[in-house]
Design a protein around this motif. Structure first.
Motif, mmCIF file in Angstrom:
data_model
loop_
_atom_site.group_PDB
_atom_site.id
_atom_site.type_symbol
_atom_site.label_atom_id
_atom_site.label_comp_id
_atom_site.label_asym_id
_atom_site.label_seq_id
_atom_site.Cartn_x
_atom_site.Cartn_y
_atom_site.Cartn_z
ATOM 1 N N THR A 118 0.857 -1.175 0.000
ATOM 2 C CA THR A 118 0.000 0.000 0.000
ATOM 3 C C THR A 118 0.901 1.235 0.000
ATOM 4 O O THR A 118 1.861 1.317 0.772
ATOM 5 C CB THR A 118 -0.967 -0.015 1.208
ATOM 6 O OG1 THR A 118 -1.870 1.085 1.120
ATOM 7 C CG2 THR A 118 -0.244 0.024 2.537
ATOM 8 N N GLN A 119 0.589 2.174 -0.867
ATOM 9 C CA GLN A 119 1.458 3.335 -1.049
ATOM 10 C C GLN A 119 1.216 4.375 0.039
ATOM 11 O O GLN A 119 0.072 4.746 0.317
ATOM 12 C CB GLN A 119 1.208 3.975 -2.417
ATOM 13 C CG GLN A 119 1.978 5.264 -2.674
ATOM 14 C CD GLN A 119 3.465 5.020 -2.872
ATOM 15 O OE1 GLN A 119 3.858 4.116 -3.598
ATOM 16 N NE2 GLN A 119 4.296 5.840 -2.236
ATOM 17 N N VAL A 120 2.286 4.833 0.630
ATOM 18 C CA VAL A 120 2.244 5.943 1.575
ATOM 19 C C VAL A 120 3.087 7.073 0.993
ATOM 20 O O VAL A 120 4.263 6.870 0.677
ATOM 21 C CB VAL A 120 2.781 5.531 2.956
ATOM 22 C CG1 VAL A 120 2.917 6.754 3.869
ATOM 23 C CG2 VAL A 120 1.873 4.488 3.589
ATOM 24 N N THR A 121 2.476 8.231 0.851
ATOM 25 C CA THR A 121 3.186 9.393 0.332
ATOM 26 C C THR A 121 3.072 10.527 1.343
ATOM 27 O O THR A 121 1.959 10.887 1.743
ATOM 28 C CB THR A 121 2.609 9.842 -1.014
ATOM 29 O OG1 THR A 121 2.675 8.759 -1.942
ATOM 30 C CG2 THR A 121 3.399 11.027 -1.570
ATOM 31 N N VAL A 122 4.211 11.034 1.768
ATOM 32 C CA VAL A 122 4.249 12.109 2.743
ATOM 33 C C VAL A 122 4.759 13.363 2.048
ATOM 34 O O VAL A 122 5.885 13.391 1.547
ATOM 35 C CB VAL A 122 5.150 11.763 3.941
ATOM 36 C CG1 VAL A 122 5.087 12.868 4.995
ATOM 37 C CG2 VAL A 122 4.734 10.425 4.549
ATOM 38 N N SER A 123 3.927 14.380 2.021
ATOM 39 C CA SER A 123 4.298 15.628 1.348
ATOM 40 C C SER A 123 4.936 16.595 2.342
ATOM 41 O O SER A 123 4.592 16.618 3.521
ATOM 42 C CB SER A 123 3.073 16.266 0.710
ATOM 43 O OG SER A 123 2.130 16.616 1.713
ATOM 44 N N SER A 124 5.856 17.387 1.831
ATOM 45 C CA SER A 124 6.553 18.343 2.703
ATOM 46 C C SER A 124 5.820 19.673 2.777
ATOM 47 O O SER A 124 4.868 19.917 2.061
ATOM 48 C CB SER A 124 7.975 18.565 2.183
ATOM 49 O OG SER A 124 7.935 19.025 0.857
#
Length: 124
Positions: A118-124
């Motif tokens: 499952t994709q986890v994307t953390v934006s800055s």
């Protein structure tokens, strides 16, 4: 063994996510479930391990302090609670299972059954 991870998504830095892993099909009542991740261009990295018998947990350094693994009472779902997320936590997260594996020593090298990621994307 069947494993299905879910709960990924897009989150801002500093935020939290809880991943779930639905697990079934183990041959024994004694098994371990681990969480791993793989970022683009990097090797797969073990994060956490939880034992079905006594709930014993183990963590790799990158997960210590921010990530917590747990299971429900029926031991059919394992969770990975991730807090204070950073952009470098962006990766595909996987759960894995193994009969009769102890969450000690080099536990991260002992898993042979894997769920889809499952994709986890953390934006800055």
């Amino acid at each position: 063994v069947q494993l299905q991870a879910s709960g990924g998504g897009l989150v801002q830095a500093g935020g939290s996510l809880r991943l779930s892993c639905a697990a079934s099909g183990f041959a024994f009542d004694d098994y371990a479930i681990g969480w791993f991740r793989q970022a683009p261009g990097k090797e797969r990295e073990g994060l956490s391990c939880i034992s079905s018998t006594d709930g014993r947990t183990a963590y790799r350094k990158s997960a210590l302090g921010r990530f917590t693994t747990s299971s429900d009472n029926a031991k059919t779902t394992v969770y990975l609670e991730m807090n204070s997320l950073k952009p470098e936590d962006t990766a595909v997260y996987y759960c894995a299972g193994e009969d009769l594996l102890l969450c000690e020593g080099n536990w991260w090298s002992g898993f042979s059954s894997w769920g889809q990621g499952t994709q986890v994307t953390v934006s800055s």
